[in-house]
Design an enzyme around this catalytic site. Structure first.
Site, PDB file in Angstrom:
ATOM      1  N   SER B  10       0.809  -1.220   0.000  1.00 38.84           N
ATOM      2  CA  SER B  10       0.000   0.000   0.000  1.00 38.84           C
ATOM      3  C   SER B  10       0.843   1.272   0.000  1.00 38.84           C
ATOM      4  CB  SER B  10      -0.951   0.000   1.197  1.00 38.84           C
ATOM      5  OG  SER B  10      -0.206  -0.001   2.391  1.00 38.84           O
ATOM      6  N   ASN B  87       7.846  -8.123   1.113  1.00 30.85           N
ATOM      7  CA  ASN B  87       8.294  -6.763   1.376  1.00 30.85           C
ATOM      8  C   ASN B  87       7.777  -6.206   2.704  1.00 30.85           C
ATOM      9  OD1 ASN B  87       8.973  -3.812   0.655  1.00 30.85           O
ATOM     10  ND2 ASN B  87       6.743  -3.792   0.856  1.00 30.85           N
ATOM     11  N   TYR B 152      16.061  -4.474  14.081  1.00 30.98           N
ATOM     12  CA  TYR B 152      15.599  -4.456  12.685  1.00 30.98           C
ATOM     13  C   TYR B 152      16.646  -5.117  11.775  1.00 30.98           C
ATOM     14  CZ  TYR B 152      14.463  -2.411   8.102  1.00 30.98           C
ATOM     15  OH  TYR B 152      14.173  -2.233   6.783  1.00 30.98           O
ATOM     16  N   ALA B 154      18.809  -7.359  12.509  1.00 30.19           N
ATOM     17  CA  ALA B 154      18.819  -8.813  12.727  1.00 30.19           C
ATOM     18  C   ALA B 154      17.746  -9.486  11.878  1.00 30.19           C
ATOM     19  CB  ALA B 154      18.596  -9.122  14.212  1.00 30.19           C
TER      20      ALA B 154
END
Lengths: 81, 244
Positions: B10, B87, B152, B154
């Site tokens: 989005s 993603n 993050y 990791a």
């Protein structure tokens, strides 16, 4: 075609495509000794899900996982009923 | 038309990838919690152009228990799934020593567990078709350090291990698995970097410009194309030269 015949035909085709030597598929044959490796079994399960819209393995407890070719076929036959 | 799932579509990189892939002739199944004006505009544009298509599918990907059902629903509604672009993710920042455990859990759940489980279920289509494409959006912080995003980082490094080993698991079936490592892109996820930090990053880039969403989308577009059928298990850095 009966579920049993469909499964045997799929196993044979997958083994051929993946170049795996396949043992004679009898009910008491251990799946791990059939010649099909874990990827072949994953393909088989995916194709059966595609063909019949069922995946009895996903709702089976670990201790009820099919051990032999016969167990595997019965699991799917029962799931179709 | 080949169906390709893009998660977190989005906004940001996901939206850019959805736009790019639909323009290349894919039917993009855009998964997000909510659609939003930008995705709706991209959907209208894609569906008018007549090259590709975008369909929105509402799903909270942190609901791991729902992902098997989601994969079945996608297959039923759209047909076999050719590929997936993992993603969606959280970009939570903060020093590790100050980060609540619940935030660390949320990060690992959405950034690692969710893409693994969704890929597991969507792989079924690719196993049946004996072909497919999986692209995992990682980050350059998986291979280089940056303060304040260790948790993050990791999760993004985890995607590299996942990519390489899954590539070996399914390679014999013609299914490719690759990771894309974007540099710092101006999206909502990097908004908590201040202006000075952004300028510092850009000035260090070999190209003296930030990484653009379109740079990342173009790499994804290539990796899912027939031109990339010989490329698997790789980590493609797209960072305007940050790590050069």
């Amino acid at each position: 075609m009966a579920m049993r015949d469909t499964i045997i035909e799929m196993m044979t085709n997958i083994a051929q495509q993946q170049r795996k030597p396949l043992a004679p598929l009898q009910d008491d044959l251990n799946l791990l000794s059939s010649g099909l490796d874990s990827l072949c079994i994953a393909i088989l399960v995916a194709e059966l899900d595609e063909e019949f819209g069922i995946d009895p393995l996903s709702s089976t407890d670990d201790h009820n996982l099919p051990v032999t070719v016969g167990d595997f076929i019965r699991l799917y036959e029962n799931a179709m009923q | 038309m080949r169906n390709i799932v893009v998660t977190g579509a989005s906004r940001g990189i996901g939206l850019g990838v959805a736009r790019k892939l639909s323009a290349s002739g894919f039917h993009v199944i855009a998964i997000a919690r909510t659609s939003g004006a930008e995705l709706e505009a991209a959907t209208a544009e894609a569906n008018t152009n007549g090259i590709g298509q975008i369909s929105f599918y509402e799903q909270d990907l942190s609901r791991i228990d729902m992902l098997s059902e989601t994969a079945h629903a996608l297959r039923k509604r759209f047909g076999l799934i050719y590929g997936i672009i993992n993603n969606a993710g959280l970009g939570t920042s903060g020093l590790l020593c100050n980060m609540p455990e619940t935030e660390i859990e949320c990060l690992t759940q959405l950034n690692i567990v969710s893409p693994l489980v969704l890929t597991k279920h969507l792989l079924r289509s690719m196993l049946v078709a004996r072909s497919g494409r999986i692209v995992n959006i990682s980050s350059i912080v998986a291979i280089t350090g940056y303060q304040g995003i260790s948790a993050y980082s990791a999760t993004k490094a985890a995607m590299l291990g996942f990519t390489r080993s899954l590539a070996r698991e399914v390679g014999s079936l013609g299914i490719t698995v690759n990771a894309v490592l974007p540099g710092f892109v101006d999206t909502e996820m990097t908004l908590d970097l201040d202006e000075a930090a952004r300028r510092k990053i850009t000035n260090r880039n070999a190209l003296r410009r930030p990484t653009m969403i379109d740079d990342v989308a173009s790499m994804v577009d290539y990796l899912v194309s027939d031109h990339a059928q010989g490329i698997t298990g790789t980590a493609m850095v797209v960072d305007a030269g940050t790590t050069a």
